[in-house]
Design a protein around this motif. Structure first.
Motif, short mmCIF file in Angstrom:
data_model
loop_
_atom_site.label_atom_id
_atom_site.label_comp_id
_atom_site.label_asym_id
_atom_site.label_seq_id
_atom_site.Cartn_x
_atom_site.Cartn_y
_atom_site.Cartn_z
N ARG A 134 39.46 15.92 30.36
CA ARG A 134 39.61 16.84 31.50
C ARG A 134 38.31 17.01 32.26
O ARG A 134 38.31 17.19 33.49
CB ARG A 134 40.14 18.19 31.01
CG ARG A 134 40.19 19.27 32.08
CD ARG A 134 40.76 20.57 31.52
NE ARG A 134 42.20 20.48 31.37
CZ ARG A 134 43.06 20.81 32.33
NH1 ARG A 134 42.61 21.23 33.51
NH2 ARG A 134 44.35 20.72 32.13
N SER A 135 37.18 16.96 31.56
CA SER A 135 35.89 17.19 32.21
C SER A 135 35.45 16.01 33.07
O SER A 135 34.58 16.18 33.94
CB SER A 135 34.82 17.47 31.16
OG SER A 135 34.60 16.33 30.34
N ILE A 136 36.03 14.82 32.88
CA ILE A 136 35.61 13.66 33.67
C ILE A 136 36.72 13.12 34.56
O ILE A 136 36.46 12.30 35.44
CB ILE A 136 35.09 12.53 32.76
CG1 ILE A 136 36.15 12.12 31.74
CG2 ILE A 136 33.81 12.95 32.06
CD1 ILE A 136 35.72 10.97 30.84
N ALA A 137 37.97 13.56 34.33
CA ALA A 137 39.08 13.10 35.16
C ALA A 137 39.17 13.95 36.42
O ALA A 137 38.46 14.95 36.58
CB ALA A 137 40.39 13.16 34.38
N ARG A 138 40.05 13.55 37.32
CA ARG A 138 40.28 14.33 38.53
C ARG A 138 41.42 15.31 38.27
O ARG A 138 42.53 14.91 37.94
CB ARG A 138 40.64 13.42 39.71
CG ARG A 138 40.81 14.18 41.02
CD ARG A 138 41.08 13.25 42.19
NE ARG A 138 41.18 13.98 43.44
CZ ARG A 138 41.47 13.42 44.60
NH1 ARG A 138 41.69 12.11 44.67
NH2 ARG A 138 41.55 14.14 45.70
N VAL A 139 41.14 16.61 38.43
CA VAL A 139 42.10 17.66 38.12
C VAL A 139 42.52 18.34 39.42
O VAL A 139 41.68 18.77 40.20
CB VAL A 139 41.51 18.69 37.14
CG1 VAL A 139 42.54 19.75 36.79
CG2 VAL A 139 41.01 17.99 35.88
N MET A 140 43.85 18.46 39.63
CA MET A 140 44.37 19.08 40.84
C MET A 140 45.54 19.98 40.46
O MET A 140 46.25 19.71 39.49
CB MET A 140 44.83 18.02 41.85
CG MET A 140 43.72 17.15 42.39
SD MET A 140 44.31 15.97 43.66
CE MET A 140 45.40 14.95 42.69
N PRO A 141 45.80 21.03 41.26
CA PRO A 141 46.97 21.87 41.00
C PRO A 141 48.23 21.26 41.63
O PRO A 141 48.14 20.43 42.55
CB PRO A 141 46.61 23.19 41.69
CG PRO A 141 45.72 22.76 42.82
CD PRO A 141 44.95 21.57 42.33
N THR A 142 49.38 21.67 41.14
CA THR A 142 50.65 21.22 41.71
C THR A 142 51.67 22.33 41.57
O THR A 142 51.57 23.17 40.66
CB THR A 142 51.16 19.94 41.04
OG1 THR A 142 52.40 19.55 41.64
CG2 THR A 142 51.41 20.17 39.55
N GLY A 143 52.64 22.35 42.44
CA GLY A 143 53.72 23.33 42.37
C GLY A 143 55.06 22.68 42.16
O GLY A 143 56.10 23.32 42.33
N ALA A 144 55.08 21.42 41.77
CA ALA A 144 56.32 20.67 41.60
C ALA A 144 56.51 20.28 40.15
O ALA A 144 55.55 20.19 39.39
CB ALA A 144 56.31 19.42 42.48
N PRO A 145 57.77 20.02 39.73
CA PRO A 145 58.01 19.57 38.35
C PRO A 145 57.53 18.15 38.08
O PRO A 145 57.40 17.75 36.93
CB PRO A 145 59.53 19.68 38.21
CG PRO A 145 60.05 19.57 39.60
CD PRO A 145 59.03 20.23 40.47
N ALA A 146 57.27 17.39 39.13
CA ALA A 146 56.72 16.05 38.99
C ALA A 146 55.93 15.72 40.25
O ALA A 146 56.27 16.17 41.34
CB ALA A 146 57.82 15.01 38.78
#
Length: 388
Positions: A134-146
């Protein structure tokens, strides 16, 4: 401006018709004089008030600069954070109507509430300690089930042509990556005595317990996840290419160098090595055949800022495979481009004071929803323990 108007009136009063409107001009002069006096008094009062405010601010700043002043006057907690803390300690029934409204509902049927931002910030910091991906990957929020992201599967092609040669046609092809959101769940039992003790930082305790378990789950899934009910791990994905180590049973310096240069230059400058502790120990013993120096540098050696391998940082991930024939113990690449993580529900907490009541405990059920998978497979490459 008032002086100019006063002078203009006097000029008009001394004009060709001095007798006409003398009383009116006198009244105007009186009104202007009164207005000027009132304005000056008000401005004086404002200046006095500002001076007093500056004096008070200077005194307050002097007090705050004294040693220990900041610790003695902590800032008031946000309403949402106070309400969530009250929910954790005493349950929903003990909250006021305003506190219940300030909580963010996660699931009305189950009675869960979403953790406030301050709680989530501490939780995610702890999760990163257990889940290095998680510390090196790209993390983004989402509001969808997929999450569906387009990807280019084929680019334009061209060729050199002569002055009158026919120009070739070209096109680009596109596909898409699908990242289904998976749910992770855990629960923790907390003593009722501890909940009633105001001296205990119960939020930090619950945050750490959930972070430890979710970090363990994430760390395993982001590396070896099957993609069925859990994120697809980078080592499970069939999209990533590999480089042989040159030995059927060991990691070699030549294999590591080949892996380093097999990653495209565009990603190599931001790349990171990922391996477990046992593999790192084996790599630490490898030396450059020409200079005799160790390939892996640790902090304080050769002015390296941290543990590095061929100039790139090394992240220790305990869920990575160990060295064995046919295994993939090392991954190298730009994980911010190559692996994506999407947070759907950061943390929802359900308080259960009944199931463990005979043991003097309150059970807290936590759940989070997250998706993960390979983004750009060309950005990450694996090392395979094999001769070819």
């Amino acid at each position: 401006m008032l002086d100019n108007l006063h002078a203009s009136i006097e000029t008009r009063a001394e004009g060709d018709e001095p007798e006409a409107g003398t009383d009116d001009l006198a009244e105007i002069r009186t009104a202007i004089t009164g207005f000027t006096s009132t304005a000056e008094s008000r401005f004086t009062a404002i200046d006095t008030g500002l001076a007093e405010m500056r004096t008070r601010l200077d005194r307050a700043e002097t007090v705050l600069r004294r040693p220990g002043a900041a610790a003695a006057t902590p800032p008031a907690a946000e309403v949402e954070t106070r309400a969530f803390a009250g929910f954790i300690r005493r349950g929903r029934e003990a909250l006021t109507a305003d506190e219940v409204r300030s909580l963010r509902v996660s699931d009305d049927t189950a009675g869960g509430f979403l953790a406030p931002d301050q709680f989530m910030a501490e939780l995610l910091r702890n999760v990163v300690q257990f889940s290095p991906i998680r510390s090196i990957a790209r993390v983004m929020p989402t509001g969808a089930p997929a999450v569906l992201l387009p990807k280019r599967t084929g680019g334009f092609t061209g060729q050199w042509v002569g002055e009158n040669d026919t120009r070739p046609a070209t096109t680009a092809t596109f596909g898409q990556n699908r990242y289904p959101v998976a749910e992770a769940a855990a629960y923790v039992d907390v003593s009722n005595v501890m909940l009633e003790d105001a001296a205990v930082d119960i939020l930090s305790l619950v945050s750490f317990e959930f972070a430890e378990e979710f970090g363990r789950l994430e760390g395993a899934a982001f590396v070896n996840g099957s993609g069925q009910g859990e994120p697809l791990g980078l080592m499970t994905s069939t999209e990533l290419a590999f480089t042989p180590s040159g030995s059927a049973s060991a990691v070699t310096a030549e294999g590591i160098i080949d892996l380093f240069h097999a990653v495209p230059t565009a990603y190599r400058g931001s790349a990171t090595w990922v391996m477990n502790s046992a593999t790192m120990g084996a790599v630490r013993k490898l030396k450059d055949g020409s200079t005799g120096t160790f390939l892996l540098m640790t902090s304080g050696i050769a002015n390296a800022p941290a543990t590095t391998l061929l100039g790139r940082p090394v992240v220790e991930a305990p869920d990575m495979p160990s060295i064995a024939g046919g295994a993939f113990p090392i991954a190298f690449g730009d994980f911010a481009a190559g692996y994506r993580i999407f947070d759907r529900v950061a943390l929802s907490v359900l308080r259960d004071p009944y199931s463990q009541a005979t043991n003097g405990m309150t059970r807290f059920h936590g759940r989070r929803r997250v998706a993960g998978g390979v983004g750009k497979p060309e950005a990450i490459r694996k090392l395979k323990i094999a001769t070819s």
